[in-house]
Design an enzyme around this catalytic site. Structure first.
Site, PDB file in Angstrom:
ATOM      1  N   PRO A  22     -26.496  32.678  59.113  1.00  0.00           N
ATOM      2  CA  PRO A  22     -26.619  34.174  59.348  1.00  0.00           C
ATOM      3  C   PRO A  22     -27.946  34.769  59.120  1.00  0.00           C
ATOM      4  O   PRO A  22     -29.035  33.969  58.689  1.00  0.00           O
ATOM      5  CB  PRO A  22     -25.569  34.476  58.408  1.00  0.00           C
ATOM      6  CG  PRO A  22     -24.680  33.347  58.316  1.00  0.00           C
ATOM      7  CD  PRO A  22     -25.596  32.105  58.251  1.00  0.00           C
ATOM      8  N   GLU A  23     -28.085  36.116  59.320  1.00  0.00           N
ATOM      9  CA  GLU A  23     -29.008  36.737  59.054  1.00  0.00           C
ATOM     10  C   GLU A  23     -29.336  36.849  57.466  1.00  0.00           C
ATOM     11  O   GLU A  23     -28.439  36.730  56.711  1.00  0.00           O
ATOM     12  CB  GLU A  23     -28.820  38.059  59.174  1.00  0.00           C
ATOM     13  CG  GLU A  23     -29.600  39.266  59.042  1.00  0.00           C
ATOM     14  CD  GLU A  23     -29.521  40.867  59.245  1.00  0.00           C
ATOM     15  OE1 GLU A  23     -30.525  41.663  59.418  1.00  0.00           O
ATOM     16  OE2 GLU A  23     -28.205  41.022  59.401  1.00  0.00           O
TER      17      GLU A  23
END
Length: 322
Positions: free
Chosen positions: A45-46
């Protein structure tokens, strides 16, 4: 020409909040599992290392200031000793990694939302800094520049990446497509504080499908989740944190094919790791109908120019040499 076939993995989970070393350990455990399942590319993920500034959305800027300081202290530079374990895992498990970090800048008020592209030899071959922080994120992150809008040739194929909301930026996406991107990594965070009628998971899927369909390529989406640990950490400042950060259909992770359709069963809200078989040759035939990089465009009419020069903060001039 050789169009690679390989297995890819994407992860949907939360970081160990504001703890770099434990979050890297968590990432390595997923990398090991992916390797055991024959994976050559894994997406995280970010800002997975080591957390997203949710306080920007649920606190006043003054309240959130102390949390900014904590995030800065738990931001990383690419060369940090703590990051070496991640690079070693890429090499040891022969796997490519795309992962989001809070990258520490040269100024003490400077943090970048950065995606690292790590090859299967453990080398950081690229890093993309989010061009424009979205909405409340401007309280935390500094904007990137055009120097990181690149596609990277790897053993599995040409990889490009954008973080979260910038996947809606048509010109940024076209810039990657024009460099031969066939594998796009789009990573996100769960955002339950969106307007009541906004389905975040569906919005993520739509963005990924748009890029895949327009560019005739594979998009791999990785989204984080909000753990109980994150909510408990913020509870003293925001007693109703559960009400604000608990909401279904806030996270989507999965794979989109060159026809814009979801491959397999995505993860919606649930934590885990999922896989898909990628065959880059499937990017060819759809382009016969719509190749916006070639026959289905009019470059005598449209002319996109991209400034890829790194931002310069200062230029020193010695007038005495004149």
């Amino acid at each position: 020409m050789e169009f690679k076939q390989f297995k890819a993995a994407t992860v949907q989970t939360s970081p160990v909040f504001l703890n770099v070393e434990k979050t890297i350990d968590k990432a390595v455990s997923f990398i090991k599992e992916a390797h055991q399942n024959g994976t050559k590319l894994i997406a995280f993920p970010e800002v997975f290392i080591a957390g997203y500034p949710y306080w920007n959305w649920i606190m006043t800027p003054v309240q959130g200031s102390k949390w900014y300081e904590e995030l800065y202290k738990n931001s990383v530079a690419v060369t940090d000793a703590s990051m070496q374990k991640l690079y070693k895992a890429a090499k040891d498990f022969d796997i490519h990694i795309v992962i989001g970090i809070n990258e520490r800048g040269e100024s003490y008020g400077e943090i970048y939302n950065t995606n690292l592209i790590i090859d299967n030899n453990g080398n950081v071959i690229g890093k993309h800094r989010k061009l424009v922080p979205t909405w409340a994120e401007k309280l935390t992150w500094t904007s990137g520049d055009g120097s990181s809008l690149k596609v990277y040739d790897t053993e599995v194929g040409p990889i490009g990446t954008l973080a979260c909301g910038e996947n809606t930026n048509t010109l940024a996406r076209f810039t990657l497509l024009s460099q031969g991107e066939l594998i796009h990594i789009a990573n996100y965070i769960s955002l339950p504080v969106a307007p009541p009628d906004y389905d975040m998971a569906e919005a993520i899927k739509i963005r990924a499908a748009a890029h895949s369909f327009e560019g005739k390529l594979f998009t791999i989406v990785s989204c984080s989740t909000i753990s109980q640990e994150i909510k408990d950490a913020l509870r003293a400042d925001v007693p109703n944190v559960d009400e604000l950060l608990d909401r279904k259909s806030s996270a989507f992770s999965g794979f989109i094919g060159p026809n814009g359709a979801v491959i397999g069963k995505p993860l919606i809200d649930e934590e885990g790791i999922i896989y898909a078989d990628i065959d880059l040759a499937k990017c060819i035939q759809p382009k016969q109908m719509h190749d916006i990089l070639g026959h289905y465009n009019r470059f005598d009419i449209f002319d996109l120019r991209v400034n890829i020069a790194p931002t310069k903060k200062i230029t020193f001039i010695d007038d005495s040499e004149k």
